[in-house]
Scaffold this motif. Structure first.
Motif, PDB file in Angstrom:
ATOM      1  N   MET A  98      30.078  36.871  17.230  1.00  0.00           N
ATOM      2  CA  MET A  98      30.481  36.416  18.558  1.00  0.00           C
ATOM      3  C   MET A  98      30.896  34.945  18.584  1.00  0.00           C
ATOM      4  O   MET A  98      31.178  34.404  19.663  1.00  0.00           O
ATOM      5  CB  MET A  98      29.329  36.633  19.545  1.00  0.00           C
ATOM      6  CG  MET A  98      29.105  38.079  19.913  1.00  0.00           C
ATOM      7  SD  MET A  98      30.503  38.814  20.784  1.00  0.00           S
ATOM      8  CE  MET A  98      30.471  37.879  22.293  1.00  0.00           C
ATOM      9  N   LEU A 117      23.299  43.608  22.660  1.00  0.00           N
ATOM     10  CA  LEU A 117      24.572  44.299  22.475  1.00  0.00           C
ATOM     11  C   LEU A 117      25.289  44.512  23.808  1.00  0.00           C
ATOM     12  O   LEU A 117      26.505  44.270  23.935  1.00  0.00           O
ATOM     13  CB  LEU A 117      24.340  45.631  21.774  1.00  0.00           C
ATOM     14  CG  LEU A 117      25.570  46.512  21.539  1.00  0.00           C
ATOM     15  CD1 LEU A 117      26.591  45.793  20.690  1.00  0.00           C
ATOM     16  CD2 LEU A 117      25.163  47.835  20.897  1.00  0.00           C
ATOM     17  N   TYR A 138      34.438  33.959  20.358  1.00  0.00           N
ATOM     18  CA  TYR A 138      34.886  35.282  20.794  1.00  0.00           C
ATOM     19  C   TYR A 138      36.036  35.210  21.792  1.00  0.00           C
ATOM     20  O   TYR A 138      36.722  36.208  22.028  1.00  0.00           O
ATOM     21  CB  TYR A 138      33.717  36.047  21.422  1.00  0.00           C
ATOM     22  CG  TYR A 138      33.226  35.477  22.725  1.00  0.00           C
ATOM     23  CD1 TYR A 138      33.698  35.963  23.943  1.00  0.00           C
ATOM     24  CD2 TYR A 138      32.312  34.446  22.737  1.00  0.00           C
ATOM     25  CE1 TYR A 138      33.252  35.430  25.140  1.00  0.00           C
ATOM     26  CE2 TYR A 138      31.860  33.914  23.928  1.00  0.00           C
ATOM     27  CZ  TYR A 138      32.326  34.411  25.119  1.00  0.00           C
ATOM     28  OH  TYR A 138      31.877  33.875  26.306  1.00  0.00           O
ATOM     29  N   SER A 184      35.409  39.966  16.877  1.00  0.00           N
ATOM     30  CA  SER A 184      34.247  40.136  17.757  1.00  0.00           C
ATOM     31  C   SER A 184      34.338  41.451  18.522  1.00  0.00           C
ATOM     32  O   SER A 184      33.358  42.204  18.619  1.00  0.00           O
ATOM     33  CB  SER A 184      34.162  38.964  18.737  1.00  0.00           C
ATOM     34  OG  SER A 184      34.053  37.738  18.052  1.00  0.00           O
ATOM     35  N   ASP A 185      35.517  41.739  19.052  1.00  0.00           N
ATOM     36  CA  ASP A 185      35.677  42.956  19.831  1.00  0.00           C
ATOM     37  C   ASP A 185      35.515  44.203  18.964  1.00  0.00           C
ATOM     38  O   ASP A 185      34.874  45.176  19.375  1.00  0.00           O
ATOM     39  CB  ASP A 185      37.058  42.955  20.498  1.00  0.00           C
ATOM     40  CG  ASP A 185      37.233  44.117  21.448  1.00  0.00           C
ATOM     41  OD1 ASP A 185      36.428  44.246  22.394  1.00  0.00           O
ATOM     42  OD2 ASP A 185      38.174  44.915  21.244  1.00  0.00           O
ATOM     43  N   LEU A 210      25.187  39.701  14.764  1.00  0.00           N
ATOM     44  CA  LEU A 210      25.837  39.790  16.071  1.00  0.00           C
ATOM     45  C   LEU A 210      26.203  38.412  16.598  1.00  0.00           C
ATOM     46  O   LEU A 210      27.291  38.223  17.167  1.00  0.00           O
ATOM     47  CB  LEU A 210      24.907  40.513  17.041  1.00  0.00           C
ATOM     48  CG  LEU A 210      25.480  40.834  18.436  1.00  0.00           C
ATOM     49  CD1 LEU A 210      26.713  41.712  18.327  1.00  0.00           C
ATOM     50  CD2 LEU A 210      24.416  41.495  19.290  1.00  0.00           C
ATOM     51  N   ARG A 245      26.670  41.148  25.116  1.00  0.00           N
ATOM     52  CA  ARG A 245      27.908  40.733  24.420  1.00  0.00           C
ATOM     53  C   ARG A 245      29.088  41.605  24.825  1.00  0.00           C
ATOM     54  O   ARG A 245      30.207  41.116  24.970  1.00  0.00           O
ATOM     55  CB  ARG A 245      27.705  40.809  22.916  1.00  0.00           C
ATOM     56  CG  ARG A 245      27.268  39.522  22.239  1.00  0.00           C
ATOM     57  CD  ARG A 245      25.919  39.099  22.638  1.00  0.00           C
ATOM     58  NE  ARG A 245      25.403  38.010  21.819  1.00  0.00           N
ATOM     59  CZ  ARG A 245      24.164  37.565  21.892  1.00  0.00           C
ATOM     60  NH1 ARG A 245      23.301  38.131  22.747  1.00  0.00           N
ATOM     61  NH2 ARG A 245      23.742  36.550  21.159  1.00  0.00           N
ATOM     62  N   SER A 246      28.839  42.877  25.023  1.00  0.00           N
ATOM     63  CA  SER A 246      29.918  43.767  25.444  1.00  0.00           C
ATOM     64  C   SER A 246      30.428  43.397  26.836  1.00  0.00           C
ATOM     65  O   SER A 246      31.642  43.383  27.077  1.00  0.00           O
ATOM     66  CB  SER A 246      29.422  45.217  25.424  1.00  0.00           C
ATOM     67  OG  SER A 246      30.431  46.095  25.857  1.00  0.00           O
ATOM     68  N   HIS A 271      33.731  44.538  16.141  1.00  0.00           N
ATOM     69  CA  HIS A 271      32.327  44.708  15.741  1.00  0.00           C
ATOM     70  C   HIS A 271      31.490  45.236  16.904  1.00  0.00           C
ATOM     71  O   HIS A 271      30.685  46.172  16.733  1.00  0.00           O
ATOM     72  CB  HIS A 271      31.770  43.371  15.257  1.00  0.00           C
ATOM     73  CG  HIS A 271      30.357  43.436  14.779  1.00  0.00           C
ATOM     74  ND1 HIS A 271      29.978  44.039  13.597  1.00  0.00           N
ATOM     75  CD2 HIS A 271      29.200  42.989  15.349  1.00  0.00           C
ATOM     76  CE1 HIS A 271      28.678  43.952  13.443  1.00  0.00           C
ATOM     77  NE2 HIS A 271      28.170  43.328  14.492  1.00  0.00           N
ATOM     78  N   VAL A 272      31.671  44.672  18.085  1.00  0.00           N
ATOM     79  CA  VAL A 272      30.881  45.099  19.241  1.00  0.00           C
ATOM     80  C   VAL A 272      31.236  46.528  19.640  1.00  0.00           C
ATOM     81  O   VAL A 272      30.354  47.345  19.971  1.00  0.00           O
ATOM     82  CB  VAL A 272      31.077  44.112  20.407  1.00  0.00           C
ATOM     83  CG1 VAL A 272      30.432  44.648  21.682  1.00  0.00           C
ATOM     84  CG2 VAL A 272      30.492  42.763  20.058  1.00  0.00           C
ATOM     85  N   GLN A 273      32.504  46.867  19.621  1.00  0.00           N
ATOM     86  CA  GLN A 273      32.902  48.228  19.987  1.00  0.00           C
ATOM     87  C   GLN A 273      32.357  49.253  18.989  1.00  0.00           C
ATOM     88  O   GLN A 273      31.977  50.372  19.377  1.00  0.00           O
ATOM     89  CB  GLN A 273      34.432  48.321  20.060  1.00  0.00           C
ATOM     90  CG  GLN A 273      35.047  47.518  21.189  1.00  0.00           C
ATOM     91  CD  GLN A 273      34.554  47.962  22.548  1.00  0.00           C
ATOM     92  OE1 GLN A 273      34.261  49.136  22.779  1.00  0.00           O
ATOM     93  NE2 GLN A 273      34.458  47.015  23.469  1.00  0.00           N
TER      94      GLN A 273
END
Length: 264
Positions: A183, A91, A186, A110-111, A179, A94-95, A113-115
């Protein structure tokens, strides 16, 4: 009288030797005990089972190979099962990868989901659950160290039937599949192409010839420039100018001599 006494003595000694307990060793006592008998029977059963497995594998090699492959696959899944530490590492990686891109370039899916995952992680609401060859990461309502009544009361905890709706990622074979799927592409912002027609929103993959042509052009771009044709043109132009310059004085002499010859 003496004979009867000797006979009675011998008879009593024989009875005494028969009635005397036989001395056995510690290993013999352990072997004949209840635990020893149970252990010997269990070893005998396992020995017989292994012998049957060996005979069955020899008689049916295809079936034995399939079973061995299945067992090996299950064992490999157990060994490569990701844990909560690997999810945190993936995580954060990817961030950081998204943080290197501008907001106008990165993918909104992508942004987002990661946030969301980063926010839940900072709030302590991510949970990890191991299910043998699988690993699940799901969302909780409260931090485990929270002292709220809703967080401590077991009657207010969410039921297990709501777990499928709370699952955020699935870990299998050393990867976090949700995940990784989020991505994909992305660095492509889909919102930039919404105003385009449908046939222009998606680009087809280039063929083998196009890829080879692009690679050859890329290699040629690193080569030094060759100025042969331009140098030849410059030299030719310079030669023409020199010839013109050399011929001009001769023409001027002829022009000067022509009037003199006319007067003569």
């Amino acid at each position: 009288m003496a004979a009867s006494w000797v006979t009675r003595r011998l008879f009593c000694s024989a009875v005494a030797e028969t009635a005397a307990p036989v001395k056995t060793g510690r290993w013999e006592r352990l072997k004949n005990s209840r635990a020893g008998v149970w252990f010997r029977s269990m070893c005998s059963d396992y020995k017989e089972a292994c012998r049957e497995v060996a005979v069955g594998a020899w008689e049916r090699p295809v079936r034995a190979s399939v079973y061995a492959a299945l067992l090996g696959g299950v064992w490999a899944c157990f060994e490569t099962r990701p844990d909560d530490a690997s999810f945190d590492e993936a995580l954060l990686e990817r961030s950081n990868r998204l943080g290197l891109l501008s907001a106008w370039i990165r993918s909104s899916a992508s942004d987002g989901h990661v946030q969301t995952l980063v926010k839940l992680r900072n709030e302590g609401r991510l949970r990890h659950l191991s299910l043998g060859p699988l690993s699940l990461v799901y969302r909780a309502d409260h931090d485990p160290e929270a002292s709220l009544y809703e967080a401590r009361c077991s009657d207010l905890s969410p039921p297990w039937r709501e777990l499928p709706g709370r699952v955020l990622d699935v870990g299998f074979a050393g990867r976090w599949w949700v995940l990784d799927s989020k991505m994909k592409d992305y660095d492509v912002n889909e919102d930039e192409f919404k105003h385009l027609p449908e046939h222009m929103q998606a680009a087809a993959a280039p063929g083998a010839k196009e890829v080879e042509r692009n690679e050859s052009l890329h290699k040629d771009s690193w080569l030094p420039l060759e100025m042969k044709e331009e140098e030849e043109e410059v030299n030719a132009a310079a030669g023409k100018q020199d010839g013109v310059v050399e011929q001009e004085p001769m023409k001027s002499l002829e022009e000067e001599q022509t009037p003199a010859q006319a007067e003569a």
